[in-house]
Enzyme design. Sequence first.
Site, PDB file in Angstrom:
ATOM      1  N   SER A  46       0.780  -1.237   0.000  1.00  0.00           N
ATOM      2  CA  SER A  46       0.000   0.000   0.000  1.00  0.00           C
ATOM      3  C   SER A  46       0.805   1.277   0.000  1.00  0.00           C
ATOM      4  CB  SER A  46      -0.936   0.027   1.199  1.00  0.00           C
ATOM      5  OG  SER A  46      -2.005  -0.824   0.934  1.00  0.00           O
ATOM      6  N   PHE A  94      -9.150 -12.663   0.246  1.00  0.00           N
ATOM      7  CA  PHE A  94      -8.100 -13.256   1.085  1.00  0.00           C
ATOM      8  C   PHE A  94      -8.621 -13.708   2.443  1.00  0.00           C
ATOM      9  CE2 PHE A  94      -5.269 -12.483  -2.148  1.00  0.00           C
ATOM     10  CZ  PHE A  94      -5.210 -11.153  -2.527  1.00  0.00           C
ATOM     11  N   THR A 134       2.255   2.598   5.215  1.00  0.00           N
ATOM     12  CA  THR A 134       2.600   1.204   5.531  1.00  0.00           C
ATOM     13  C   THR A 134       2.198   0.344   4.333  1.00  0.00           C
ATOM     14  OG1 THR A 134       0.426   1.050   6.531  1.00  0.00           O
ATOM     15  CG2 THR A 134       2.277   1.450   8.021  1.00  0.00           C
TER      16      THR A 134
HETATM   17  C1  LIG Z   1      -2.887  -2.650   5.441  1.00  0.00           C
HETATM   18  C2  LIG Z   1      -2.013  -2.224   4.294  1.00  0.00           C
HETATM   19  N1  LIG Z   1      -2.679  -2.472   3.057  1.00  0.00           N
HETATM   20  C3  LIG Z   1      -1.983  -2.847   1.966  1.00  0.00           C
HETATM   21  O1  LIG Z   1      -0.768  -2.803   1.916  1.00  0.00           O
HETATM   22  C4  LIG Z   1      -2.812  -3.569   0.908  1.00  0.00           C
HETATM   23  C5  LIG Z   1      -2.220  -3.470  -0.452  1.00  0.00           C
HETATM   24  N2  LIG Z   1      -2.828  -4.963   1.344  1.00  0.00           N
HETATM   25  C6  LIG Z   1      -3.938  -5.543   1.831  1.00  0.00           C
HETATM   26  O2  LIG Z   1      -5.022  -5.025   1.787  1.00  0.00           O
HETATM   27  C7  LIG Z   1      -3.750  -6.919   2.464  1.00  0.00           C
HETATM   28  C8  LIG Z   1      -4.050  -8.016   1.455  1.00  0.00           C
HETATM   29  C9  LIG Z   1      -3.941  -9.397   2.135  1.00  0.00           C
HETATM   30  C10 LIG Z   1      -2.560  -9.656   2.683  1.00  0.00           C
HETATM   31  C11 LIG Z   1      -2.473 -11.025   3.331  1.00  0.00           C
HETATM   32  N3  LIG Z   1      -3.450 -11.188   4.412  1.00  0.00           N
HETATM   33  C12 LIG Z   1      -4.408 -12.128   4.363  1.00  0.00           C
HETATM   34  O3  LIG Z   1      -4.544 -12.874   3.417  1.00  0.00           O
HETATM   35  C13 LIG Z   1      -5.313 -12.202   5.566  1.00  0.00           C
HETATM   36  N4  LIG Z   1      -6.216 -13.329   5.495  1.00  0.00           N
HETATM   37  C14 LIG Z   1      -1.082 -11.200   3.928  1.00  0.00           C
HETATM   38  O4  LIG Z   1      -0.915 -10.815   5.111  1.00  0.00           O
HETATM   39  O5  LIG Z   1      -0.164 -11.634   3.201  1.00  0.00           O
HETATM   40  C15 LIG Z   1      -1.689  -0.770   4.548  1.00  0.00           C
HETATM   41  O6  LIG Z   1      -2.333   0.092   3.988  1.00  0.00           O
HETATM   42  O7  LIG Z   1      -0.810  -0.571   5.366  1.00  0.00           O
END
Ligand SMILES: C[C@@H](NC(=O)[C@@H](C)NC(=O)CCCC[C@H](NC(=O)C[NH3+])C(=O)[O-])C(=O)O
Length: 351
Positions: free
Chosen positions: A62, A120, A301
């Site tokens: 992100s 996910f 993050t």
């Molecule tokens: C929160 C973070 N967001 C991001 O970076 C975006 C791009 N990532 C997500 O929404 C997490 C996707 C799943 C990851 C997976 N999790 C799962 O599959 C959970 N069941 C993993 O942790 O690899 C931000 O903004 O800081």
Amino acid sequence: TSLPSPSVTGVLAVQKQAMANGAPGALTRIDSGASSYRIAVGKADTAADTAMDADRRFRVGSVSKTFTTVVLLQLVAEGRVDLDAPANDYLPKPLPDDRITVRHLLSHRSGLWDYTNDMFYHTVPGFEAVRNKVFTFQELIDLSTAHQPTNQPGAAYSYSNTNFVVLGQLIEHVTGVPMATQYEQRIFQPLGLKNTSYVHPQTTITGSYARGYVRDDDTTLPLVDSTEQTVSWAQSAGAVISNSADLNRFFAAIVSGKLVPQPQLREMMSMVPVNADGTQSYGLGLRGRKLSCGVTVYGHTGTVQGYYTYAFTTADGKRSMTSMANTSNNGTVNTVLAGTLEAAFCGVDPV
Ligand SMILES: C[C@@H](NC(=O)[C@@H](C)NC(=O)CCCC[C@H](NC(=O)C[NH3+])C(=O)[O-])C(=O)O
């Protein structure tokens, strides 16, 4: 305001704690005035037993949202997009609610459902199902709008990847130029970010990079090497590849007014608290974190399969820090890694 000196021993202690909790390796780079600190522990490639180093490239997740925001705010400065206009004025297919503005998307206040919640729900099966898939922006948006909104437009902060997928579609529709070209011409080339790329939908990372390892929901199972993927499920919300030096330079350039003109930078850095004690805030595609020594740092993050990232800078851009641990689906590692911020900006050594 002069900051305490960075604590290298503090960064090292945090990175070792991240490894103790399951990360194969971790890296941190701090740029503070003329000084640079590069601290790495563990492995970049567990199968090849290759040591981590702080220059390696990785998927920033992100943190990509801030790159997309910079492109969008440059279009606002060029008079091609109005922050408070309905997003539907600029989209090929309307969102269900005309009241959603461009600003709502940038500040996660649109209420659009985050399709990754479903995608996910089961971490590894969900990842394996999409790792080689190529989605259109519209396919991802349709996954979201099949759900009811989480809130009325503007009524609440509700983080959603959908917002920045819509912004990617909006930028391409308004300019007729693909996101990859926009990033290249408006950010990567002007700043000389030689270790930063947007190769969607290619699955490989070029140059020197760290492999990433996602943890299974069944934590007794081995980590899954998640390095190669299209990240098409995220694109303008999470598919940028970079390294610690480039991210430090990127965030310092933003707050120093080198990428976004002052009027738009002021909008970007108008932070709204998003947690109870007000230590965490969100502006436009930008996170704010207030640290124990009273300084607020600005950045983003990232969480993508196999990689946790923190990339932040001081308001004047004089000190920047990027840290990464090459695992994911491990909340403890994500929380522990945040300790590098305290070490880098407040000189805190947890031991
Ligand atoms: C929160 C973070 N967001 C991001 O970076 C975006 C791009 N990532 C997500 O929404 C997490 C996707 C799943 C990851 C997976 N999790 C799962 O599959 C959970 N069941 C993993 O942790 O690899 C931000 O903004 O800081």
